[in-house]
Design an enzyme around this catalytic site. Structure first.
Site, short mmCIF file in Angstrom:
data_model
loop_
_atom_site.label_atom_id
_atom_site.label_comp_id
_atom_site.label_asym_id
_atom_site.label_seq_id
_atom_site.Cartn_x
_atom_site.Cartn_y
_atom_site.Cartn_z
N HIS A 177 -39.27 0.54 -34.74
CA HIS A 177 -40.33 1.50 -34.41
C HIS A 177 -41.57 1.35 -35.27
O HIS A 177 -42.41 2.22 -35.29
CB HIS A 177 -39.80 2.94 -34.56
CG HIS A 177 -39.05 3.42 -33.36
ND1 HIS A 177 -37.85 2.91 -32.99
CD2 HIS A 177 -39.35 4.36 -32.43
CE1 HIS A 177 -37.42 3.52 -31.90
NE2 HIS A 177 -38.32 4.41 -31.54
N GLU A 191 -39.87 2.03 -18.73
CA GLU A 191 -41.17 1.41 -19.01
C GLU A 191 -41.54 0.31 -18.02
O GLU A 191 -42.67 0.25 -17.54
CB GLU A 191 -41.20 0.84 -20.44
CG GLU A 191 -41.61 1.83 -21.50
CD GLU A 191 -40.48 2.74 -21.94
OE1 GLU A 191 -39.34 2.49 -21.51
OE2 GLU A 191 -40.71 3.69 -22.70
#
Lengths: 376, 432
Positions: free
Chosen positions: A168, A99
Site C-alpha cells: 500500500h 478495478e
C-alpha cells in the site's frame, strides 16, 4: 440473495431519483465559491480536490465520478464528500470492488464522449486495472488514428503512506509517466490540486492524477484567482516555488514540501536553492528545469519512488542532453530506497527521502559537505 | 421479456436435472463428439423455481431457441424466417466474411500482412446473425479476431484490407492493425488483443447509452452494444465483473460468446469447470441463451430478442453461440491438436452452405442469384486487395501523430524538441 435483492431495489428506484437530482444540479457554482472565499484564504488539499470535482461536475453533465465507496460513504478519504447528495447516484457511482471491470467501463464510457473521473481508493489498486489504463485508455487514440479519444481521469492517493506496508505504499509516477498517450499530474498544494484536477477533467486525453494521502489534510493559502471557478493550470508546466541561484531542487507532490524545508535550512547556511514543483510528470517541463540548471549549474532531484528508471533519472537525462556544459557538479538523485516499503516505523522512515537527505545532497552539489567545508 | 421463439419450451427449474443425461459422456470424453448444443434439446433455465411466483428480482424462463427455431422451420414452411432480401443480405455478408478471410490468408503468406492474423472462417453466422440486426449507432466491441465483425458492421472492405496491409488508407491509417480495428463512423470500438479486455470497454459503451438517456436526457438514445468474445474469456475475471455490473445497472448490452470450443490448442472442456457458458447469465440475474452458432437463422432469432431486450431498456443478455473455426487459431498456428473427425463434423455444418440450402429449398432465390453474389464479393475483395496494394505507406510524419487528441499533442516535434514546450499546450488560466 438478500444482498442482491437490496441492490435491485436501489437500482429500480434510481430513475425516480434522477429527476430530483437534476434539479439540484442547476444550482449555480458561485454558491460554493462564496462559501470558500468568505471563510478564509486557506484551503485544504481535500477541499481543493472536492471543490474542483464539484465545479467541473456542475459545469458539464458529461462529467461523472465512479469508484469504490465514492458515493454513500463519501469516499474512503472523503474527497467526494457531498457530491452524491448533489448529483445523485447516476453521476456519483458506487462500484463493486472490481478495478479491472469498472476502469474498463470508464474507458468505454469515455469512448463515447462522457468524461469519467475514476477514483482508485489508492493507486496501488490501479495495478488491477493497469491493462485498461495503458492498453485501453492510453493507446486508443493512436490505434484508431485519432478517431476515438479517451477523455478520462484516473485519480487517487499515490506514494508512501504511513505504516501500511509494502503493498500500500508505492509511487507510480515513473510507471505511468513511461507510457505514451498518458498525461501524468501530481499536485502538491491546494492551488495545484484545484488547477490541475480541473485541467485534467477538461483535457481530451487520459490523465493519471496522483494525489498524496498525507497531504489531503494540509492547508495552503489560496488566492482569489485560485478560487475562481474558471481557474485552471496548464498541463506540462512546472512551477518555481522558490527562486534561488546556487542549486536547483526538483520535486513533486509531498516532496515539494520537503524541498522547501530543505531550502530554508540551506538558506541559513548561505546556499540559495531554487525549488521546482514539477506539477506535471508527463509531459515534463524540460524548459523550466533546464533554464533553472543553466542559472544555478547544480541539480538535485527528489522523489519518493524507486530510484531505478525513475523520474529523477529522466530529469537527469534531460539536463545532460540539453545543458551538459552548464553543470558544475554531478547531478544528485534523491529517491526512495530500492526496497519494498518496510512496515516498522524506523525502517519506513529510512526508506523514503527526508529533509536532511535533501540538505546533504544540495551541500554535496555545492561542494559544501562537512568535510569539504573547511577547505572551501 | 421472453424470447418469442422459445414458447415451445417449458420453463424448468434450475435445481432439477435437465433432460440431457445423454450428453454426459461427451463431457467426459471430449473427443468423441461435438459437446454442446448440436445434439441437445432445450436448455431452459430460470432463477425462479416457480415462474408464477413473481418477484421483482426473479426472471422468467429463457431457453435455448435453437431447437425451437428448427421446429418452426420444419413445420411452418409457409411462415419463413426471413424475406428474400434478408436472406440475400445475410448470405452476402457471410460470403464476404469468408472470402475476405481467405484472401487474408493468401496475402499473409505472400508477406503483404504481418504479425498475428486471426481468421474468422466458420464463425460467420455469429457476426452476420447479430450485427446485421444493429443500427449504425449501435456499437460492436470485438477481440483480436475482428476483421469480419468490422465488415458486418459496414466498414468498407477496402479500408479493412488496407489496414491489414499497414497502409495510410486503412480504417486506422495503419496504426491499428489486424487486432485493432476501430471505426468511429460505424461504431466499431476496437478489436482488443487481450482476453477479456474488450468486455469492460463494451460495458462502458453500454453505460454511456444509459447515461445519455437518463442523465443527459437524450430520450432517443436507445443504442445497444454487442460485446463479442470467445469461450476462453468466459473464464476471465473481467467477464464476471462486467456481467455483474451490466445486470446490476441494467445496461443495454448483449454479451456474445463465440464458443469455438478451443483456445489455441487447449480444449474448452479442459479449461472450464462447467462448459455451458450460457448458464453464467442466470447466475448474475440475466437471461442466458444457448444457440447453434453454425446456423445464422437461429443466431438471428436469438439476436433479435436479445438486442430488442437491450433496446427496450430491459438489460443485458448472455448468448452462447456454439461455433467452430475452420482454420487454426492464427495463421501462425499449425493446428495439430484438434481432432480431424471433429473438424470434419463441423465442416459439414458450414453455415454458408446451410443458409444456401435454406434459401434454395424455400425458393427465396435462385442458384443464379447466389452465384451472382459470389461473383460480386470476389470482385469486391479483389478490388480491396488492389486498393490496399496501391495505397501509400503511412508517411514518416505520421509516427508521432494521434498520441493525443489534444491538438498540440506532445512527443518529439519536427525540430527535435519536445512538443509540450509549444505555448498553450493545454492552456490554463493561471500565469506560471
Amino acid at each position: 440473495m438478500l444482498g442482491i435483492l437490496r441492490q435491485k431495489v436501489g437500482a429500480g428506484s434510481s430513475s425516480a431519483m434522477i429527476l430530483g437530482q437534476s434539479m439540484q444540479r442547476i444550482r449555480p457554482t458561485t454558491s460554493a465559491l462564496r462559501a470558500f472565499s468568505s471563510s478564509a484564504k486557506e484551503m485544504t488539499v481535500r477541499d481543493a480536490l472536492n471543490s474542483a470535482l464539484d465545479e467541473e461536475m456542475s459545469a458539464d453533465p458529461k462529467v461523472f465520478l465512479m469508484g469504490e465507496e465514492v458515493g454513500e460513504y463519501q469516499g474512503a478519504y472523503k474527497i467526494s464528500k457531498g457530491l452524491l447528495d448533489k448529483y445523485g447516484p447516476d453521476r456519483v457511482l458506487d462500484t463493486p470492488i472490481t478495478e479491472a471491470g469498472f476502469t474498463g467501463i470508464g474507458v468505454g464510457a469515455a469512448y463515447y464522449g462522457l468524461k469519467p473521473v475514476v477514483e482508485f481508493m489508492t493507486f496501488n489498486f490501479s495495478m488491477q486495472a493497469i491493462d485498461h489504463i495503458i492498453n485501453s485508455a492510453a493507446k486508443s487514440n493512436y490505434m484508431s488514428a485519432g478517431q476515438i479519444n479517451v477523455p478520462i481521469v484516473f485519480r487517487g492517493p499515490n506514494g508512501a503512506a504511513a505504516g501500511v506496508g509494502a503493498q500500500h505504499s508505492q509511487c507510480y509516477a515513473a510507471w505511468y509517466a513511461a507510457v505514451p498517450g498518458l498525461k501524468v499530474l501530481s499536485p502538491y498544494s491546494s492551488e495545484d490540486a484545484r488547477g490541475l484536477l480541473k485541467a485534467a477533467i477538461r483535457d481530451p486525453d487520459p490523465v493519471v492524477f496522483l494525489e498524496n494521502e498525507l497531504l489531503y489534510g494540509e492547508s495552503f493559502p489560496v488566492s482569489a484567482e485560485v478560487l475562481d471557478s474558471s481557474f485552471c493550470l496548464p498541463i506540462g508546466k512546472a512551477k518555481i516555488e522558490k527562486e534561488g541561484k546556487d542549486v536547483t531542487i526538483t520535486a513533486f507532490s509531498k516532496m515539494v514540501g520537503y524541498a522547501l524545508q530543505a531550502a530554508e535550512i540551506l538558506a541559513k547556511e548561505g546556499i540559495s536553492a531554487e525549488v521546482i514543483n514539477l506539477r506535471s510528470i508527463r509531459p515534463l517541463d524540460r524548459n523550466t528545469i533546464n533554464a533553472s540548471v543553466r542559472k544555478t549549474n547544480r541539480l538535485v532531484t527528489v522523489e519518493e519512488g524507486f530510484p531505478q528508471h525513475g523520474v529523477g533519472a529522466e530529469i537527469c537525462t534531460s539536463v545532460v542532453e540539453d545543458s551538459f556544459g552548464y553543470l558544475d557538479a554531478p547531478v544528485e538523485r534523491i529517491a526512495g530506497a530500492d526496497v519494498p516499503m518496510p512496515y516498522a516505523a524506523n525502517l519506513e522512515r529510512l526508506a523514503v527521502p527526508q529533509v536532511e537527505d535533501i540538505v546533504r545532497a544540495a551541500k554535496r552539489a555545492c561542494y559544501r559537505s562537512a568535510s569539504l567545508a573547511a577547505s572551501a | 421479456m421472453s424470447f418469442s421463439a422459445t414458447n415451445l419450451a417449458q420453463p424448468l427449474q434450475l435445481n432439477t436435472a435437465t433432460p440431457r443425461s445423454n450428453d454426459k459422456p461427451s463431457l467426459l470424453l471430449p473427443k468423441t463428439s461435438s459437446f454442446l448444443g448440436s445434439t441437445r434439446n432445450f436448455r431452459p433455465t430460470s432463477l425462479s423455481a416457480n415462474p408464477s411466483h413473481s418477484n421483482a428480482h426473479r426472471r422468467s424462463a429463457v431457453v435455448a431457441v435453437s431447437e425451437a427455431v428448427k421446429e418452426k422451420k420444419l413445420h411452418a414452411s409457409t411462415n419463413l424466417l426471413i424475406t428474400k432480401e434478408e436472406g440475400l443480405e445475410l448470405y452476402e455478408d457471410m460470403v464476404l466474411g469468408r472470402s475476405f478471410e481467405d484472401m487474408c490468408a493468401q496475402m499473409y503468406y505472400r508477406g503483404k500482412m504481418f504479425g498475428f492474423v486471426h481468421l474468422y472462417n466458420g464463425q460467420e453466422a455469429v457476426s452476420t446473425g447479430f450485427i446485421k440486426l444493429t443500427k449504425k449507432e449501435d456499437s460492436v466491441v470485438s477481440t483480436y479476431r475482428d476483421h469480419v465483425h468490422s465488415l458486418s458492421k459496414g466498414v468498407p472492405a477496402r479500408e479493412v484490407m488496407s489496414e491489414l496491409f499497414g497502409k495510410a488508407t486503412g480504417c486506422c491509417r495503419g496504426q491499428g492493425g489486424s487486432m485493432h480495428m476501430f471505426s468511429k463512423e460505424y461504431n466499431v470500438l476496437g478489436g482488443f488483443a487481450f482476453i477479456g479486455e474488450g468486455i469492460p470497454v463494451a460495458t462502458g459503451a453500454a453505460f454511456s447509452s444509459r447515461y445519455r438517456r437518463e442523465v443527459l436526457k437524450q430520450a432517443d438514445c436507445d443504442h445497444v452494444t454487442l460485446a463479442f468474445f470467445g469461450d476462453g474469456t468466459a473464464n476471465n475475471g473481467q467477464f464476471f465483473e462486467c456481467l455483474n455490473m451490466a445486470a446490476l445497472w441494467k445496461l443495454p448490452i448483449v454479451f456474445v460468446v463465440e464458443n469455438n470450443l478451443w483456445a489455441i490448442g487447449m480444449s474448452h472442456l479442459r479449461a472450464t469447470s462447467d462448459p455451458e457458458i450460457w448458464k453464467k447469465g442466470p447466475a448474475f440475474g440475466m437471461p442466458g441463451v444457448h444457440v447453434d452458432g453454425m446456423d445464422v437463422l437461429k443466431v438471428r432469432e436469438v439476436a433479435k430478442e436479445a438486442i430488442g431486450r437491450a433496446r427496450r431498456g430491459e438489460g443485458p443478455t448472455l448468448v452462447e453461440c456454439e461455433t467452430y473455426r475452420f482454420r487454426g487459431h492464427s495463421l501462425a498456428d499449425p493446428d495439430e491438436l484438434r481432432d480431424p473427425a471433429e473438424k470434419a463434423h463441423y465442416a459439414a455444418r458450414d453455415p454458408i452452405t446451410a443458409l444456401k440450402k435454406y434459401i434454395l429449398e424455400n425458393n427465396l432465390a435462385t442458384e443464379q442469384e447466389l452465384k451472382a453474389i459470389h461473383k460480386k464479393i470476389d470482385e469486391l475483395v479483389e478490388d480491396a486487395v488492389e486498393f490496399a496494394d496501391e495505397s501509400p505507406l503511412p508517411p514518416r510524419s505520421q509516427l508521432l501523430e494521434n498520441v493525443f487528441a489534444d491538438p498540440k499533442g506532445f512527443g518529439i516535434g519536427p525540430d527535435g524538441s519536445y512538443r509540450c514546450e509549444d505555448p498553450k499546450f493545454t492552456q490554463g488560466t493561471a500565469h506560471v
